[in-house]
Scaffold this motif. Structure first.
Motif, PDB file in Angstrom:
ATOM      1  N   VAL A   5      23.255 -54.712  14.792  1.00 24.75           N
ATOM      2  CA  VAL A   5      22.004 -55.429  14.981  1.00 24.75           C
ATOM      3  C   VAL A   5      21.318 -55.430  13.623  1.00 24.75           C
ATOM      4  O   VAL A   5      21.257 -54.395  12.948  1.00 24.75           O
ATOM      5  CB  VAL A   5      21.095 -54.751  16.033  1.00 24.75           C
ATOM      6  CG1 VAL A   5      19.720 -55.394  16.051  1.00 24.75           C
ATOM      7  CG2 VAL A   5      21.739 -54.822  17.408  1.00 24.75           C
ATOM      8  N   LYS A  38      21.871 -59.862  16.976  1.00 27.21           N
ATOM      9  CA  LYS A  38      22.745 -58.838  17.536  1.00 27.21           C
ATOM     10  C   LYS A  38      24.143 -59.432  17.569  1.00 27.21           C
ATOM     11  O   LYS A  38      24.389 -60.421  18.258  1.00 27.21           O
ATOM     12  CB  LYS A  38      22.295 -58.451  18.943  1.00 27.21           C
ATOM     13  CG  LYS A  38      23.195 -57.438  19.628  1.00 27.21           C
ATOM     14  CD  LYS A  38      22.739 -57.239  21.081  1.00 27.21           C
ATOM     15  CE  LYS A  38      23.786 -56.555  21.896  1.00 27.21           C
ATOM     16  NZ  LYS A  38      24.984 -57.360  22.142  1.00 27.21           N
ATOM     17  N   THR A  98      27.773 -55.398  20.098  1.00 29.05           N
ATOM     18  CA  THR A  98      26.965 -54.282  19.604  1.00 29.05           C
ATOM     19  C   THR A  98      26.256 -53.610  20.768  1.00 29.05           C
ATOM     20  O   THR A  98      25.782 -54.267  21.690  1.00 29.05           O
ATOM     21  CB  THR A  98      25.911 -54.776  18.590  1.00 29.05           C
ATOM     22  OG1 THR A  98      26.569 -55.515  17.565  1.00 29.05           O
ATOM     23  CG2 THR A  98      25.157 -53.610  17.971  1.00 29.05           C
ATOM     24  N   TYR A 102      23.532 -51.949  23.099  1.00 28.99           N
ATOM     25  CA  TYR A 102      22.174 -52.420  23.364  1.00 28.99           C
ATOM     26  C   TYR A 102      21.108 -51.543  22.687  1.00 28.99           C
ATOM     27  O   TYR A 102      20.078 -52.035  22.249  1.00 28.99           O
ATOM     28  CB  TYR A 102      21.906 -52.491  24.870  1.00 28.99           C
ATOM     29  CG  TYR A 102      22.831 -53.441  25.585  1.00 28.99           C
ATOM     30  CD1 TYR A 102      23.010 -54.741  25.129  1.00 28.99           C
ATOM     31  CD2 TYR A 102      23.539 -53.029  26.705  1.00 28.99           C
ATOM     32  CE1 TYR A 102      23.865 -55.612  25.789  1.00 28.99           C
ATOM     33  CE2 TYR A 102      24.401 -53.898  27.366  1.00 28.99           C
ATOM     34  CZ  TYR A 102      24.561 -55.188  26.899  1.00 28.99           C
ATOM     35  OH  TYR A 102      25.404 -56.042  27.541  1.00 28.99           O
ATOM     36  N   SER A 129      20.997 -50.331  19.888  1.00 30.21           N
ATOM     37  CA  SER A 129      20.817 -50.612  18.467  1.00 30.21           C
ATOM     38  C   SER A 129      19.691 -51.598  18.187  1.00 30.21           C
ATOM     39  O   SER A 129      19.192 -51.657  17.065  1.00 30.21           O
ATOM     40  CB  SER A 129      22.126 -51.130  17.859  1.00 30.21           C
ATOM     41  OG  SER A 129      23.059 -50.069  17.772  1.00 30.21           O
ATOM     42  N   ASN A 130      19.294 -52.389  19.188  1.00 31.32           N
ATOM     43  CA  ASN A 130      18.179 -53.319  18.990  1.00 31.32           C
ATOM     44  C   ASN A 130      16.924 -52.570  18.552  1.00 31.32           C
ATOM     45  O   ASN A 130      16.310 -52.898  17.546  1.00 31.32           O
ATOM     46  CB  ASN A 130      17.882 -54.110  20.274  1.00 31.32           C
ATOM     47  CG  ASN A 130      18.941 -55.134  20.559  1.00 31.32           C
ATOM     48  OD1 ASN A 130      19.203 -56.008  19.756  1.00 31.32           O
ATOM     49  ND2 ASN A 130      19.568 -55.012  21.714  1.00 31.32           N
ATOM     50  N   GLY A 165      24.143 -49.853  14.549  1.00 30.93           N
ATOM     51  CA  GLY A 165      25.339 -50.211  15.302  1.00 30.93           C
ATOM     52  C   GLY A 165      26.528 -49.348  14.953  1.00 30.93           C
ATOM     53  O   GLY A 165      27.437 -49.179  15.739  1.00 30.93           O
TER      54      GLY A 165
END
Length: 168
Positions: A67, A82, A86, A88, A90-91, A150
């Motif tokens: 991300v 994103k 990747t 989730y 990591s957002n 990520g």
């Protein structure tokens, strides 16, 4: 009675002093680099897309999914992506890394090193102490920041610096 209280207090002070003298000094903290000033302008969408494209290219070259978030120097989001596959979580991590760099005018790796050295104040809050957040500079002034998440901290840092280098 007062004399006894005074003697007890003196004894406590002396006992406490010797305990402090025996405490090992923490490891030396990394010396912070001079903080660059904020620019009179913020990163443009075109510049943010250039930064993100360079970061994405580095991630793809290494087979990593990430991300990538680009913020203005004031913390407003300009661009985010994103990559397929990747995780989730990591957002939010990428966003926090970008905010840390913009707010504290330092890469997040600086705070990571403070944690490793054992010198980050326990009550300090607001910084994400994991590599992957970098400042975006033009003419030595901050116009924004990039946050990447990520992979491992080192991988995130490599990708963020690839994006950062696109502005030079």
């Amino acid at each position: 009675m007062r004399k006894s209280v005074a003697l007890i207090a003196a004894g406590l002070v002396l006992a406490g002093g010797s305990a402090f003298a025996q405490t090992a000094a923490p490891s030396a903290a990394p010396t912070p680099a001079p903080q660059p000033p904020y620019a009179a302008r913020v990163i443009t969408l075109a510049e943010a897309k250039t930064v993100a494209a360079a970061a994405e290219a580095e991630a793809r070259k290494n087979g990593w999914t990430m991300v990538i978030v680009v913020l203005e120097s004031n913390g407003a989001q300009v661009f985010a992506e994103k990559m397929d596959g990747t995780q989730y979580g990591s957002n939010e991590v990428a966003l926090k890394k970008a905010h840390t760099s913009a707010n504290f005018r330092r890469p997040t790796s600086y705070f990571q090193e403070l944690v490793k050295a054992g010198t980050l104040n326990a009550i300090f809050t607001g910084a994400t102490a994991v590599e992957g957040g970098e400042l975006l500079l033009v003419d030595g002034k901050i116009i924004g920041s990039i946050g990447v998440s990520g992979g491992s901290a080192a991988q995130d840092g490599i990708v963020a610096r690839a994006g950062q280098a696109a502005l030079k």
